[in-house]
Design an enzyme around this catalytic site. Sequence first.
Site, mmCIF file in Angstrom:
data_model
loop_
_atom_site.group_PDB
_atom_site.id
_atom_site.type_symbol
_atom_site.label_atom_id
_atom_site.label_comp_id
_atom_site.label_asym_id
_atom_site.label_seq_id
_atom_site.Cartn_x
_atom_site.Cartn_y
_atom_site.Cartn_z
ATOM 1 N N LYS A 183 -41.819 8.675 47.358
ATOM 2 C CA LYS A 183 -40.594 8.275 46.421
ATOM 3 C C LYS A 183 -39.574 7.667 47.099
ATOM 4 O O LYS A 183 -38.288 7.965 46.664
ATOM 5 C CB LYS A 183 -40.166 9.744 45.791
ATOM 6 C CG LYS A 183 -41.214 10.600 45.044
ATOM 7 C CD LYS A 183 -40.676 11.775 44.618
ATOM 8 C CE LYS A 183 -40.644 12.938 45.592
ATOM 9 N NZ LYS A 183 -40.375 14.276 45.121
ATOM 10 N N ASP B 266 -41.425 21.519 44.637
ATOM 11 C CA ASP B 266 -41.143 21.545 43.084
ATOM 12 C C ASP B 266 -42.033 22.101 42.150
ATOM 13 O O ASP B 266 -41.579 22.898 41.238
ATOM 14 C CB ASP B 266 -40.216 20.325 42.822
ATOM 15 C CG ASP B 266 -41.452 19.107 42.975
ATOM 16 O OD1 ASP B 266 -42.284 18.961 43.471
ATOM 17 O OD2 ASP B 266 -40.793 18.075 42.285
HETATM 18 C C1 BGC Z 1 -44.641 14.498 46.337
HETATM 19 C C2 BGC Z 1 -44.774 15.740 45.798
HETATM 20 C C3 BGC Z 1 -43.777 16.548 44.757
HETATM 21 C C4 BGC Z 1 -43.836 15.201 43.583
HETATM 22 C C5 BGC Z 1 -42.984 15.644 42.489
HETATM 23 C C6 BGC Z 1 -44.559 13.503 45.224
HETATM 24 O O1 BGC Z 1 -44.008 12.173 45.467
HETATM 25 O O2 BGC Z 1 -45.444 14.236 47.211
HETATM 26 O O3 BGC Z 1 -44.624 16.933 46.881
HETATM 27 O O4 BGC Z 1 -44.174 17.540 44.150
HETATM 28 O O5 BGC Z 1 -43.625 14.022 44.023
HETATM 29 O O6 BGC Z 1 -41.618 15.608 42.844
#
Ligand code: BGC
Length: 474
Positions: free
Chosen positions: A180, A216
Amino acid sequence: MPCVFPCRTLRMVPKGWTSIIQTILQVEEVLSEFWLGVEELKEVMRRMKQEMDRGLRVATHDEASIKMLPTYVRSTPDGSEVGDFLSLDLGGTNFRVMLVKVGADEERGWRVETRHHTYSIPEDAMTGTAGMLFDFIAECISDFLTIQDLKHKKLPLGFTFSFPVRHEDIDKGILLNWTKGFTASGAEGNNVVDLLRDAIKRRGDFEMDVVAMVNDTVATMVSCHYEDHRCEVGMIVGTGCNVCYMEEMGRVELVEGEGEGGRMCVNTEWGAFGDSGELEDFRLEYDRKVDEASLNPGQQLYEKLISGKYLGEQVRLVLLKLANEKLLFGGEVSEQLQTRGSFDTCFVSQIEGDSGDRKQIYSILWKLGLRPSALDCDIVRLACEGVSTRAARLCGAGLAAIIDCMREHRGQGELEISVGVDGSVYKLHPCFKDKFHKTVRDLAPRCDITFIQSEEGSGRGAALISAVASKMAS
Ligand code: BGC
């Protein structure tokens, strides 16, 4: 290929405007690539199940794209502490600190109240060094404690850290890779709880007892489980996309003593599905461009088809393609529209939420330096619908795979289950939710599924898990 997108525009076109009809048909031809039929979705589901299985098994885990990470959150909590807990939530563009009061409640067992503060994360903290990022976090905690007049207290802390973590216990885990848009150096491969503890020590103006770190999805599942005990799945469709669920202990091969019985929550990290090539026949030219320009090319390919960080950019690339083919904006595009990242994912929600008078669509396109006709507005809306419908259906196929696996692993003919869901795409997009629910239910007909929209799940869930962890440690 049948006409798959409802062509509401056609009804509004006065008879004889054949060139307009031609344009729309050509637009639909371009957008038809985004349509996935039931057989294709079933294939996605089949491949997802296969990768889940490979992720769970020790022998194939390392090469599996879906990591199926054990979380050490178990199905049989033996009561919980009551009192004040601090929750941290890191995983999107904002960082949240929350004070959660967990109290005994005769009817439901737990009663939860919260106070919180949100801090926006500066770009240099996200992309600098781990030290910078965790110093920023410690600074926010210090600020929150000052506001709440809690600096003198050593509170138990639950950390919702929404990235792939390989846990060794509930309060110990190594960050596998950032996602992200985070890239802070020196964090990958390290114990995240130690990074937090070190930053708190460096500041030296308050103390904390870090008792749990959770994803989360896990926090969401636990906070919804508190409302509905059938909730054994947690899902996020926001900036990122991921799911966790309660797996039979005997199948969680990565944890020793798996013969014990009971269940453990598994963080699937399904966003990485496709990273070993499983989605190549479904990815389009736009997806490849989105991936190439991202901070983690070749990674999180399934997430890049679905989540809020990428949907707007997909639409922007489709609009450029349509303009390039002279089907949109008379073939002319503004400098803004040519700029990467200029088409925010919230525009997709707003455009599809337009009441029909196109006011909202005009206003967004004007701000992007475009001067659209009514037909341009309708075509932009079709492009948004194409992209978001594919996301909802792909996501639905993934969840159907997980829930159907749960049913099989439990040896049940039918499964009644609730799913706690959070995230901006799920909550704010006007049609994602309905298309997603329908797809899951169509593809997993032997499962009776209830969806629960989670409120403040990350913070509340982390506190509830910490309350259980504190009890077990005491
Ligand atoms: C992460 C996860 C997370 C999800 C939602 C993803 O990019 O790898 O760990 O739960 O985003 O936030």
